[in-house]
Write an enzyme that holds these catalytic residues in place. Structure first.
Site, mmCIF file in Angstrom:
data_model
loop_
_atom_site.group_PDB
_atom_site.id
_atom_site.type_symbol
_atom_site.label_atom_id
_atom_site.label_comp_id
_atom_site.label_asym_id
_atom_site.label_seq_id
_atom_site.Cartn_x
_atom_site.Cartn_y
_atom_site.Cartn_z
ATOM 1 N N GLU A 1 4.423 -10.577 -11.918
ATOM 2 C CA GLU A 1 3.161 -11.538 -11.299
ATOM 3 C C GLU A 1 2.090 -11.193 -12.321
ATOM 4 O O GLU A 1 1.219 -9.965 -12.464
ATOM 5 C CB GLU A 1 2.756 -10.825 -9.862
ATOM 6 C CG GLU A 1 1.698 -11.768 -9.451
ATOM 7 C CD GLU A 1 1.009 -11.028 -8.207
ATOM 8 O OE1 GLU A 1 -0.282 -11.396 -7.842
ATOM 9 O OE2 GLU A 1 1.116 -9.766 -8.152
ATOM 10 N N ASP B 1 5.138 -6.502 -8.700
ATOM 11 C CA ASP B 1 3.915 -6.987 -8.064
ATOM 12 C C ASP B 1 2.688 -6.587 -8.950
ATOM 13 O O ASP B 1 2.781 -5.458 -9.533
ATOM 14 C CB ASP B 1 3.659 -5.994 -6.841
ATOM 15 C CG ASP B 1 2.066 -6.475 -6.112
ATOM 16 O OD1 ASP B 1 1.882 -7.747 -5.907
ATOM 17 O OD2 ASP B 1 1.331 -5.623 -6.086
ATOM 18 N N ARG C 1 11.011 -8.230 -8.106
ATOM 19 C CA ARG C 1 9.713 -8.854 -8.373
ATOM 20 C C ARG C 1 8.648 -7.720 -8.672
ATOM 21 O O ARG C 1 8.646 -6.755 -7.767
ATOM 22 C CB ARG C 1 9.152 -9.584 -7.271
ATOM 23 C CG ARG C 1 7.658 -10.078 -7.445
ATOM 24 C CD ARG C 1 7.117 -10.821 -6.272
ATOM 25 N NE ARG C 1 5.692 -11.203 -6.407
ATOM 26 C CZ ARG C 1 4.599 -10.569 -6.069
ATOM 27 N NH1 ARG C 1 4.662 -9.321 -5.654
ATOM 28 N NH2 ARG C 1 3.154 -10.913 -6.289
ATOM 29 N N LYS D 1 0.261 -7.799 -14.298
ATOM 30 C CA LYS D 1 -0.864 -8.059 -14.952
ATOM 31 C C LYS D 1 -1.908 -6.715 -15.202
ATOM 32 O O LYS D 1 -2.423 -6.438 -16.198
ATOM 33 C CB LYS D 1 -1.904 -9.129 -14.514
ATOM 34 C CG LYS D 1 -3.041 -9.320 -15.444
ATOM 35 C CD LYS D 1 -4.038 -10.402 -14.592
ATOM 36 C CE LYS D 1 -5.522 -10.389 -15.431
ATOM 37 N NZ LYS D 1 -6.511 -11.438 -15.153
ATOM 38 N N ARG E 1 0.161 -16.333 5.713
ATOM 39 C CA ARG E 1 1.247 -15.075 6.153
ATOM 40 C C ARG E 1 1.463 -15.210 7.468
ATOM 41 O O ARG E 1 1.829 -14.225 8.343
ATOM 42 C CB ARG E 1 0.848 -13.725 5.601
ATOM 43 C CG ARG E 1 0.520 -13.674 4.379
ATOM 44 C CD ARG E 1 -0.131 -12.274 4.033
ATOM 45 N NE ARG E 1 -0.202 -12.153 2.402
ATOM 46 C CZ ARG E 1 -0.669 -11.158 1.740
ATOM 47 N NH1 ARG E 1 -1.082 -10.068 2.405
ATOM 48 N NH2 ARG E 1 -0.859 -11.126 0.370
ATOM 49 N N TRP F 1 0.649 -1.291 -0.054
ATOM 50 C CA TRP F 1 -0.103 -0.024 -0.146
ATOM 51 C C TRP F 1 0.943 1.193 -0.029
ATOM 52 O O TRP F 1 0.913 1.830 0.920
ATOM 53 C CB TRP F 1 -1.038 -0.122 1.296
ATOM 54 C CG TRP F 1 -1.945 -1.004 1.167
ATOM 55 C CD1 TRP F 1 -2.253 -1.832 0.123
ATOM 56 C CD2 TRP F 1 -2.709 -1.335 2.490
ATOM 57 N NE1 TRP F 1 -3.327 -2.758 0.224
ATOM 58 C CE2 TRP F 1 -3.767 -2.678 1.897
ATOM 59 C CE3 TRP F 1 -3.052 -1.188 3.761
ATOM 60 C CZ2 TRP F 1 -4.538 -3.115 2.674
ATOM 61 C CZ3 TRP F 1 -3.893 -1.639 4.469
ATOM 62 C CH2 TRP F 1 -4.646 -2.901 3.812
#
Ligand SMILES: *[C@@H]1O[C@H](CO)[C@@H](O)[C@H](O)[C@H]1NC(C)=O
Ligand SMILES: *[C@@H]1O[C@H](CO)[C@@H](O)[C@H](O)[C@H]1NC(C)=O
Ligand SMILES: *[C@@H]1O[C@H](CO)[C@@H](O)[C@H](O)[C@H]1NC(C)=O
Ligand SMILES: *[C@@H]1O[C@H](CO)[C@@H](O)[C@H](O)[C@H]1NC(C)=O
Ligand SMILES: *[C@@H]1O[C@H](CO)[C@@H](O)[C@H](O)[C@H]1NC(C)=O
Ligand SMILES: *[C@@H]1O[C@H](CO)[C@@H](O)[C@H](O)[C@H]1NC(C)=O
Ligand SMILES: *[C@@H]1O[C@H](CO)[C@@H](O)[C@H](O)[C@H]1NC(C)=O
Ligand SMILES: *[C@@H]1O[C@H](CO)[C@@H](O)[C@H](O)[C@H]1NC(C)=O
Length: 552
Positions: A259, A235, A233, A238, A372, A108
């Site tokens: 991702e 996030d 990476r 897409k 998690r 966030w």
């Protein structure tokens, strides 16, 4: 190609000086021989070393994991043989909480130019980077380039977002107009609209805008240089405008895995061809689940073949079986033998293997946020069964790379398909690893499988997990004893020396040393030298090109 090559070439040829000492981020080929341990910083390790501090995943609050805590547990990670780690996004996130919690995961973003102070200080992150690199490991940073975040806490985001709070995107002009993704299968919709909800809006960056593009690229370059980040990476790749994804990938020129949570082989392979060099291998992930939860061996064998044909480079994808977004494997079927087969496939199949924290402790959490759990509650047991299995698998993979640096570029082939077994081979003839997996689970009775097309007739081979010896018979078949649904992994016995397995000594080489097939200390100096040589060669070629342009 390394990110700073151009800068250094330019300064070498033309004599201009570059803005900063940019990091020597690692290339795809550098990453291929590594295996990555994925941490979630808030849930991995606390500065106080606590193994009891309560962390309720349902509440979704910060639990206190830090970069300093990560430093303190690098032995635990390296003890399994990993030589890269991934950490959560590092930038400052939105403070406060909504009904499902806080920004403990780091997804966030609020301010790109500040760090998430829950995880530590700038010095802590620099220390983590130094410690990781001193150990010969790589550092990967999880990165959000698709959106920022804004808590509306129950009210409609369309009219309640104050864009001025974001740094540097402090104006609505940097964002797509508000809309909620209504159809995830419509990629345009997923790219133009938001993933958030009425509690936490995720304002979608207008990544077609050149200002947004250069701010993101500049931020990434600067951050990677400052903290010596070796790869990324991406996030929610897409949801990023594809043309920008490609520009970001090409301009930065570093290894990044994006991702795209899609099951279709064509989607993933098209993305790799058109937009980004690497992606987590979701099609194989779903096929793996079919094999080891439903017993459908055909689907996985088919996917292995189909992906080779469809993807530009399947060995650059990321192989995984758990992550922070999917249910942990034992939440589907809680069977230790099946979990072992899944780990074996993940680490020995094509691509860069990622193991998500907690998988080695057989954590069982299902959907987010249950997947998690704080790792410290496991007590970091290094005698856990799966911890020990991962250690062995990393050793045999490393041994295969040490003996043949092209191992990681070789594609896996299907060599056996049974009603409940799958056999795969990877590597050149005579130096290949072979795995025979079972979907039967712990209650399986002993039986034999006869493998054809393995090693040459008469060859002595070692099963490296349980350390038993086998001999390929005169007709070239290998009779393998199966029991309790356990996986079997083979390697030629004459090549076991240096593996550190089954009583053989360990060659103690880092992956960096392995790659050019040099031995220990000799290679340490060559590593830098060969890189310089490569750059000088490119510089010379560029100079020639320049001269020929001028001459013409
Ligand atoms: C975790 O928090 C949830 C929500 O507050 C609560 O219902 C649950 O009992 C808590 N679990 C534990 C183990 O404390
Ligand atoms: C959201 O609302 C809840 C319940 O009223 C409150 O406890 C919480 O602090 C609010 N969060 C923010 C970010 O305002
Ligand atoms: C979000 O708020 C809007 C406007 O009040 C409402 O129409 C919509 O149903 C809400 N969405 C959810 C998921 O509650
Ligand atoms: C996909 O989404 C875009 C943007 O929301 C929309 O304009 C388009 O009509 C959608 N396409 C289909 C086939 O639904
Ligand atoms: C990148 O951003 C920094 C800090 O905002 C700025 O000083 C620098 O000029 C920018 N560099 C480029 C190449 O835009
Ligand atoms: C296995 O999956 C494939 C789809 O890839 C399907 O066609 C086949 O029927 C499945 N086999 C079984 C036994 O369920
Ligand atoms: C396997 O073979 C190796 C090499 O011949 C030998 O040293 C080792 O003792 C054998 N292991 C077993 C369990 O028989
Ligand atoms: C590798 O390291 C281990 C443990 O530090 C040591 O016992 C062994 O002798 C080393 N092997 C070689 C070949 O240096």
């Amino acid at each position: 190609m390394r990110s700073s090559t151009f800068c250094r070439l330019a300064s070498g040829i033309v004599g201009i000086s570059c803005l900063s000492n940019l990091a020597l981020a690692a290339s795809t080929s550098d990453w291929k021989s590594r295996t990555v341990y994925q941490t979630m910083t808030d849930r991995f390790s606390r500065t106080d070393g606590s193994t009891t501090f309560p962390c309720n995943t349902t509440e979704g609050l910060y639990c206190g994991g830090t970069w300093q805590g990560t430093i303190d547990k690098l032995d635990y990670i390296q003890g399994m043989g990993f030589d890269a780690i991934m950490i959560s996004p590092i930038i400052e996130n939105v403070e406060g909480h909504v009904k499902y919690g806080e920004a403990y995961h780091g997804y966030w973003p609020l301010d790109l130019y500040s760090l998430n102070s829950h995880f530590g200080t700038e010095q802590d992150l620099l220390d983590l980077s130094k410690e990781v690199h001193d150990r010969g490991m790589y550092l990967m940073m999880d990165t959000v380039i698709n959106n920022m975040a804004y808590m509306t806490n129950g009210s409609y985001p369309g009219t309640n977002i104050d864009y001025s709070v974001f740094t540097p995107f402090d104006n609505s002009k940097y964002f797509h107009p508000y809309c909620l993704i209504s159809d995830w299968n419509n990629f345009t919709d997923a790219q133009l609209c938001q993933t958030g909800d009425n509690y936490t809006a995720l304002p979608d960056l207008f990544t077609e805008h050149t200002d947004v593009q250069s701010l993101l690229i500049n931020w990434t370059t600067t951050t990677m240089a400052k903290y010596s980040i070796d790869g990324l990476r991406i996030d929610a790749a897409k949801s990023v405008t594809p043309s920008f994804l490609r520009k970001y990938n090409d301009d930065l020129g570093v290894f990044m895995t994006g991702e795209v949570m899609q099951q279709e082989i064509s989607t993933i392979c098209d993305y790799q061809r058109d937009y980004i060099g690497s992606l987590p291998n979701y099609p194989i992930y779903y096929s793996m689940l079919k094999a080891f939860t439903l017993g459908n061996t055909t689907d996985l064998a088919n996917s292995v073949d189909l992906m080779k044909a469809a993807c530009p480079d399947i060995t650059a994808l990321v192989s995984f079986s758990e992550n922070h977004d999917v249910e942990r494997f034992p939440s589907f079927v809680d069977d230790i033998s099946l979990a072992k087969n899944v780990l074996t496939f993940t680490l020995l199949y094509d691509g860069v293997p990622f193991i998500y924290q907690g998988q080695e402790q057989h954590f069982k959490g299902a959907n987010t946020p249950a997947n998690r759990q704080a790792l410290w509650l496991s007590g970091y047991k290094t005698d856990a069964e799966l911890y020990s299995l991962i250690t062995k698998l990393n050793k045999i993979r490393k041994q295969a790379v040490r003996l043949d640096s092209s191992y990681v570029d070789q594609q896996t082939t299907n060599i056996y398909l049974g009603g409940s077994e799958l056999g795969f081979s990877k590597g050149v003839e005579g130096k290949q690893t072979i795995m025979l997996l079972s979907t039967q689970g712990t209650n399986s009775q002993p039986y034999d499988v006869i493998l054809q097309g393995t090693y040459n007739a008469g060859m002595a081979v070692t099963e490296v997990i349980y350390c038993s010896n086998y001999t390929v018979d005169a007709y070239g078949s290998l009779r393998v004893g199966m029991e309790s649904g356990l996986p079997r992994v083979f390697f030629p016995t004459r090549l076991m020396e240096g593996s550190g397995l089954c009583g053989y000594s360990s060659a103690n080489l880092t992956y960096a040393e392995l790659r050019t097939g040099q031995s220990g200390s000799q290679q340490k100096s060559l590593g830098v030298g060969s890189n310089q040589l490569r750059e000088q060669t490119i510089a010379f070629a560029l100079l020639l090109a320049l001269i020929s342009l001028i001459v013409v």
